[in-house]
Motif scaffolding. Structure first.
Motif, short mmCIF file in Angstrom:
data_model
loop_
_atom_site.label_atom_id
_atom_site.label_comp_id
_atom_site.label_asym_id
_atom_site.label_seq_id
_atom_site.Cartn_x
_atom_site.Cartn_y
_atom_site.Cartn_z
N ASP A 20 -4.82 5.15 0.13
CA ASP A 20 -3.65 4.81 0.95
C ASP A 20 -2.35 5.36 0.35
OD1 ASP A 20 -2.67 3.54 3.30
OD2 ASP A 20 -1.94 1.86 2.10
N GLY A 21 -2.47 6.21 -0.69
CA GLY A 21 -1.29 6.88 -1.24
C GLY A 21 -0.76 6.35 -2.55
N GLU A 28 -1.92 -2.45 3.28
CA GLU A 28 -3.22 -2.09 2.74
C GLU A 28 -4.32 -2.37 3.76
OE1 GLU A 28 -3.87 -4.01 -1.01
OE2 GLU A 28 -1.89 -3.44 -1.72
N LYS A 29 -5.25 -1.47 3.84
CA LYS A 29 -6.36 -1.63 4.78
C LYS A 29 -7.34 -2.66 4.25
CE LYS A 29 -5.83 3.15 6.23
NZ LYS A 29 -6.38 4.49 6.20
N ARG A 44 -9.28 1.92 -2.71
CA ARG A 44 -8.66 1.82 -1.39
C ARG A 44 -7.16 2.08 -1.47
NH1 ARG A 44 -11.55 -3.17 -0.27
NH2 ARG A 44 -9.55 -4.22 -0.43
N LEU A 45 -6.53 1.56 -2.51
CA LEU A 45 -5.09 1.78 -2.70
C LEU A 45 -4.79 3.26 -2.87
CD1 LEU A 45 -4.27 -1.19 -5.09
CD2 LEU A 45 -3.35 -0.89 -2.79
N ARG A 68 4.86 2.22 -1.20
CA ARG A 68 3.63 2.83 -0.69
C ARG A 68 2.86 3.55 -1.79
NH1 ARG A 68 4.67 8.16 -0.55
NH2 ARG A 68 6.81 8.87 -0.27
#
Length: 493
Positions: free
Chosen positions: A233-234, A2-3, A229-230, A188
């Motif tokens: 990220d897919g 995670e970013k 954000r998640l 993911r």
């Protein structure tokens, strides 16, 4: 991974006071120390995180792995690693004994690799007598920390690497919540998201409030931002985590209900499924049931722990509801959401439980008809009121009742599952089947497992294999055959 927020940290200025900037400083410092170690031994260093216990522990372990990855460790599936971390559970005393047993094996590994580091964290470490035993009998351990300061992992690793002696950092309680740190997710396409920590219920058999602390909720804007954000990220499915999600938001400066939070999360574009656990019956509101019934994203599944069907035993358990109130809740849920799957937890043999009390539990099981149930034989948990209660139930009586309950639960669950045979329903594809590479495995909204075939376009003459490109997507699958607790299906093209 995670970013996280881009943080510019100067190593010359010393450690920041504010979190999470302080931890990014220590991650950079740890990275330098790890590189020095790698240079000395001529290879990359490995790490392994072993998780015991609940889904909140599993999410904490993802945070530990994220930090390990950031500071330079290569993660492996064996405990013969350069750094082993046990994230422990202490709900039952046999969980503690399992950790002690495994530590003996780690001690032997450390004799072969003296530079090996061993860390213990999680709920078990919140018990003072455990820490004292570790100091006395397991002196090869390098680092001990608890549930409240998981976020300090990078800082504690630096201490363990530089101080060359046992580092113990246990907080008795905290109001602090620190997120925005690296996380290494198992999947993911789906992720757990902590929305609150701790528990205020003090069920008489449970150690959790003593080791996880009092309830504290995250700010809704922080939860929403994390999920956004998640999704970017897919991630298509989130599991909202808390010891009692139904009491979310009560301690915030601007209180918000769990139902209101769910409505805000539902607005996030790209998010397709929302799950949550665990729900305490005493806090399950009409508002939450209404929001679930109207939602297009909240999964049709409610885990609603019963623990006992006897109102007398429920009072001794300090559960704050009785048999009739529980059954009324189930009736409301089924009226509003007819296809909802209801699962539960049940304890057999609580102190003072008579045959009549057990039959009350069996009666609830037969009335509710659970889709599945986690059944447990009561065992004393030191430090809880129930451990001091008289009238502990004889083992042979408990075993007889437990076997009867398990048989009934399994029979009903199988009958319930059979009802969906022949239906076509959306399935989130999770992985290639572990035992048959021609099958994909996924889950229905109600959390049931489905195995189904969908072949990829391979080279002529090759053995057919499942189409891995579907992993992380939601596809329609016909449930051809119910196999008791899972389905065999065919993807609809």
């Amino acid at each position: 991974m995670e970013k996280t927020r881009n943080t510019q940290i100067s190593m010359d200025a010393g450690a920041p006071v504010m979190e999470p900037q302080r931890q990014f400083y220590y991650m950079d410092l740890a990275k330098r120390l790890i590189k020095e170690r790698e240079k000395a031994c001529g290879r990359k260093l490995t790490a392994h995180v072993e998780t015991f216990g609940c889904q909140m522990n599993a999410r904490d372990s993802e945070k530990l792995r994220g930090i390990l990855d950031t500071i330079g460790y290569v993660q492996v599936d064996t405990e013969e690693a350069d750094f082993v971390i046990y994230n422990t559970c202490t709900v039952r005393e046999n969980a503690n004994n399992k950790v002690y047993g495994r530590l003996g094996t780690l001690g032997n590994y450390k004799k072969k690799n003296p530079e090996m580091m061993i860390a213990l964290c999680g709920c078990m470490m919140q018990e003072a007598h455990v820490v004292e035993r570790l100091k006395k009998d397991y002196r090869f351990v390098n680092l001990i920390f608890g549930t409240h300061n998981i976020f300090k992992f990078a800082e504690l690793v630096v201490r363990a690497l530089t101080e060359k002696q046992l580092v113990v950092d246990i907080w008795e309680d905290t109001t602090e919540i620190v997120e925005d740190l690296p996380v290494e997710r198992k999947y993911r396409f789906k992720s757990g998201v902590n929305i609150m920590f701790g528990c205020n219920n003090f069920c008489s058999y449970c150690i959790v409030p003593y080791v996880r602390g009092r309830e504290r909720s995250r700010e809704p804007k922080d939860i929403i931002r994390e999920i956004e954000r998640l999704v970017a990220d897919g991630v298509v499915e989130v599991m909202l985590l808390g010891q009692n999600v139904n009491s979310y938001g009560k301690n915030l400066e601007q209180p918000i209900t769990f139902a209101e939070l769910l409505q805000e999360i539902e607005k996030i574009d790209g998010l397709e499924r929302i799950r949550f656990m665990t729900s305490h019956p005493k806090d399950l509101s009409d508002e939450l049931i209404r929001v679930m019934a109207q939602s297009k994203k909240i999964c049709k599944h409610m885990h609603l722990p019963l623990q006992s069907g006897s109102s007398r035993i429920l009072k001794k358990m300090n559960r704050h509801y009785d048999k009739e109130q529980y059954l009324a809740l189930v009736e409301k849920l089924r009226a509003a959401i007819p296809d909802i799957a209801i699962t539960t937890d049940i304890i057999v043999g609580f102190p003072g439980e008579t045959r009549e009390d057990f039959l009350e539990t069996l009666d609830v099981v037969q009335k509710v008809r659970y889709d599945s149930a986690f059944t447990f034989i009561y065992s004393k948990r030191s430090g809880t009121p129930a451990a001091e209660m008289e009238d502990q139930v004889p083992e042979e009586e408990v075993k007889e009742n437990f076997d009867l309950l398990l048989k009934e639960v399994q029979k009903i669950a199988s009958e319930k599952a059979k009802e969906l045979e022949g239906a076509t329903l959306p399935v989130l594809v999770e992985q290639v089947n572990e035992h048959d590479s021609t099958l994909l495995t996924g889950r229905l909204s109600n959390n049931s497992v489905v195995h189904f075939s969908c072949f990829s376009d391979g080279v002529s003459g090759e053995t057919p294999h499942a189409d891995e490109s579907l992993i992380g997507r939601i596809v329609d699958v016909k449930l051809v055959e119910c196999k008791g607790f899972y389905y065999l299906g065919e993807m609809c093209v």
